[in-house]
Write a protein that holds these residues in place. Structure first.
Motif, PDB file in Angstrom:
ATOM      1  N   SER A  11       0.851  -1.190   0.000  1.00 41.94           N
ATOM      2  CA  SER A  11       0.000   0.000   0.000  1.00 41.94           C
ATOM      3  C   SER A  11       0.886   1.238   0.000  1.00 41.94           C
ATOM      4  O   SER A  11       1.788   1.349   0.838  1.00 41.94           O
ATOM      5  N   THR A  12       0.651   2.166  -0.927  1.00 42.93           N
ATOM      6  CA  THR A  12       1.462   3.394  -0.962  1.00 42.93           C
ATOM      7  C   THR A  12       1.263   4.193   0.328  1.00 42.93           C
ATOM      8  O   THR A  12       2.181   4.883   0.770  1.00 42.93           O
ATOM      9  N   ASN A  13       0.072   4.102   0.931  1.00 44.38           N
ATOM     10  CA  ASN A  13      -0.138   4.824   2.196  1.00 44.38           C
ATOM     11  C   ASN A  13       0.771   4.286   3.302  1.00 44.38           C
ATOM     12  O   ASN A  13       1.326   5.057   4.080  1.00 44.38           O
ATOM     13  N   ARG A  39      -5.532  -0.189   0.415  1.00 40.33           N
ATOM     14  CA  ARG A  39      -6.529  -0.037   1.472  1.00 40.33           C
ATOM     15  C   ARG A  39      -7.517   1.077   1.159  1.00 40.33           C
ATOM     16  O   ARG A  39      -7.150   2.122   0.630  1.00 40.33           O
ATOM     17  N   ARG A  41     -11.274   3.152   2.762  1.00 41.47           N
ATOM     18  CA  ARG A  41     -11.842   3.608   4.035  1.00 41.47           C
ATOM     19  C   ARG A  41     -12.628   2.475   4.676  1.00 41.47           C
ATOM     20  O   ARG A  41     -13.012   1.517   4.016  1.00 41.47           O
ATOM     21  N   TRP A  46      -8.796  -1.896  -1.634  1.00 43.19           N
ATOM     22  CA  TRP A  46      -8.886  -1.009  -2.818  1.00 43.19           C
ATOM     23  C   TRP A  46      -8.290  -1.737  -4.012  1.00 43.19           C
ATOM     24  O   TRP A  46      -7.116  -2.110  -3.992  1.00 43.19           O
ATOM     25  N   ASP A  99     -15.562  11.128  -2.085  1.00 43.14           N
ATOM     26  CA  ASP A  99     -15.564  10.277  -3.277  1.00 43.14           C
ATOM     27  C   ASP A  99     -15.773  11.165  -4.493  1.00 43.14           C
ATOM     28  O   ASP A  99     -16.512  12.142  -4.424  1.00 43.14           O
ATOM     29  N   ILE A 110     -10.282   8.516  -1.662  1.00 49.97           N
ATOM     30  CA  ILE A 110      -9.233   9.217  -0.909  1.00 49.97           C
ATOM     31  C   ILE A 110      -9.185   8.664   0.508  1.00 49.97           C
ATOM     32  O   ILE A 110     -10.228   8.507   1.145  1.00 49.97           O
ATOM     33  N   LEU A 111      -7.994   8.345   0.966  1.00 51.85           N
ATOM     34  CA  LEU A 111      -7.805   7.835   2.328  1.00 51.85           C
ATOM     35  C   LEU A 111      -6.740   8.686   3.014  1.00 51.85           C
ATOM     36  O   LEU A 111      -5.572   8.610   2.676  1.00 51.85           O
TER      37      LEU A 111
HETATM   38  C1  BTN Z   1     -11.818   4.805  -0.295  1.00 49.64           C
HETATM   39  O1  BTN Z   1     -12.190   3.842   0.376  1.00 49.64           O
HETATM   40  O2  BTN Z   1     -12.614   5.407  -1.018  1.00 49.64           O
HETATM   41  C2  BTN Z   1     -10.391   5.272  -0.245  1.00 49.64           C
HETATM   42  C3  BTN Z   1      -9.502   4.549  -1.219  1.00 49.64           C
HETATM   43  C4  BTN Z   1      -8.065   5.028  -1.212  1.00 49.64           C
HETATM   44  C5  BTN Z   1      -7.168   4.240  -2.143  1.00 49.64           C
HETATM   45  C6  BTN Z   1      -5.783   4.811  -2.253  1.00 49.64           C
HETATM   46  S1  BTN Z   1      -4.820   4.052  -3.522  1.00 49.64           S
HETATM   47  C7  BTN Z   1      -3.361   4.815  -2.941  1.00 49.64           C
HETATM   48  C8  BTN Z   1      -3.439   4.813  -1.427  1.00 49.64           C
HETATM   49  N1  BTN Z   1      -2.869   3.589  -0.873  1.00 49.64           N
HETATM   50  C9  BTN Z   1      -3.789   2.823  -0.281  1.00 49.64           C
HETATM   51  O3  BTN Z   1      -3.580   1.708   0.246  1.00 49.64           O
HETATM   52  N2  BTN Z   1      -4.996   3.418  -0.346  1.00 49.64           N
HETATM   53  C10 BTN Z   1      -4.916   4.711  -1.011  1.00 49.64           C
END
Ligand code: BTN
Length: 243
Positions: A11-13, A39, A41, A46, A99, A110-111
């Motif tokens: 995950s980049t986060n 990941r 929300r 994702w 969203d 967006i997370l």
């Molecule tokens: C949502 O649930 O709407 C949020 C999704 C966020 C996805 C992005 S993809 C890049 C970053 N790394 C992750 O693991 N999640 C976010």
């Protein structure tokens, strides 16, 4: 600004949070072609297939109060919507809080994740998942009714590089606006780009659900919903727009 590029990552986060905790400078970007454990929300996953999207996280160290962190998400939603509209002219809009939808289906998620002390933010990681060149049939069956892509909205394949450049430019503009002038102007832009206000919505808030008309967002970024028996204020939760 520094960009860390990965062919594949969990995950980049997670990587951005790790680098932020090690003290990396503000503005660092982590981007990957694919995520194996992307990941979303509310502890969701994702879908992040190789080469088909922009899976991106940005590290910020904003001089805001920790309570203002949710507004970073609104800020990102503004930047992303403007960038997508500029590159594709597709009339996408923001569903509160974060969203981006086209024809009722999700283009971007967006997370935002934060680490803070009592009254200062250590870092904010804004993770953005943009479905760029994913054909409808490429989504897993359970996402087909709720997800779409920028290419589908534009009616043509879209350059990820061009879109990424536009997203980063818009993010820089809106972030420096927020730092210089506070969130007022950002929230005004958000109000112009939203599809939630004026709609009948169902609200799924922590511990309860109710229905009403979304009338505004306040200066904290909370959604105000008129239930008929008064206006309720929602700082966190999920809304669905009723058809
Ligand atoms: C949502 O649930 O709407 C949020 C999704 C966020 C996805 C992005 S993809 C890049 C970053 N790394 C992750 O693991 N999640 C976010």
């Amino acid at each position: 600004k520094e960009i860390r590029y990965f062919s594949e990552i969990g995950s980049t986060n997670n990587e951005a949070k790790r680098l932020a905790a090690e003290g990396c400078p503000e503005g660092l970007i982590v981007v990957a072609e694919a995520q194996s454990t992307g990941r979303g929300r509310l502890a969701r996953g994702w879908f992040s297939p190789f080469g088909k999207g922009i899976w991106l996280s940005v590290v910020l160290r904003p001089p805001f109060h920790p309570l203002d962190a949710p507004k970073c998400t609104l800020m990102a939603a503004v930047a992303l919507t403007k960038a997508i509209r500029k590159v594709t002219e597709a009339p996408c809009g923001i569903k509160w809080p974060n969203d981006i939808l086209y024809e009722g289906k999700k283009l971007v998620g967006i997370l935002t994740e934060m680490s803070a002390e009592m009254d200062a933010i250590n870092y904010v990681v804004i993770g953005m998942g943009i479905n760029v060149n994913i054909a409808p049939e490429e989504f897993p069956p359970e996402l087909r009714d709720i997800a779409t892509s920028v290419a589908a909205a534009a009616g043509r394949p879209v350059s990820r590089l061009a879109l990424l450049a536009e997203v980063l430019a818009e993010l820089e503009t809106v972030y420096s606006l927020a730092v210089r002038q506070g969130f007022g102007p950002v929230l005004d832009e958000w109000r112009k780009l939203t599809i939630t206000l004026g709609q009948q919505v169902n609200v799924l808030a922590p511990g309860e659900t109710f229905a009403g008309i979304a009338v505004n967002i306040d200066n904290e970024g909370a959604l105000l919903v008129d239930t008929g028996q008064g206006v309720r204020r929602i700082l966190a939760g999920d809304v669905t727009i009723r058809p």
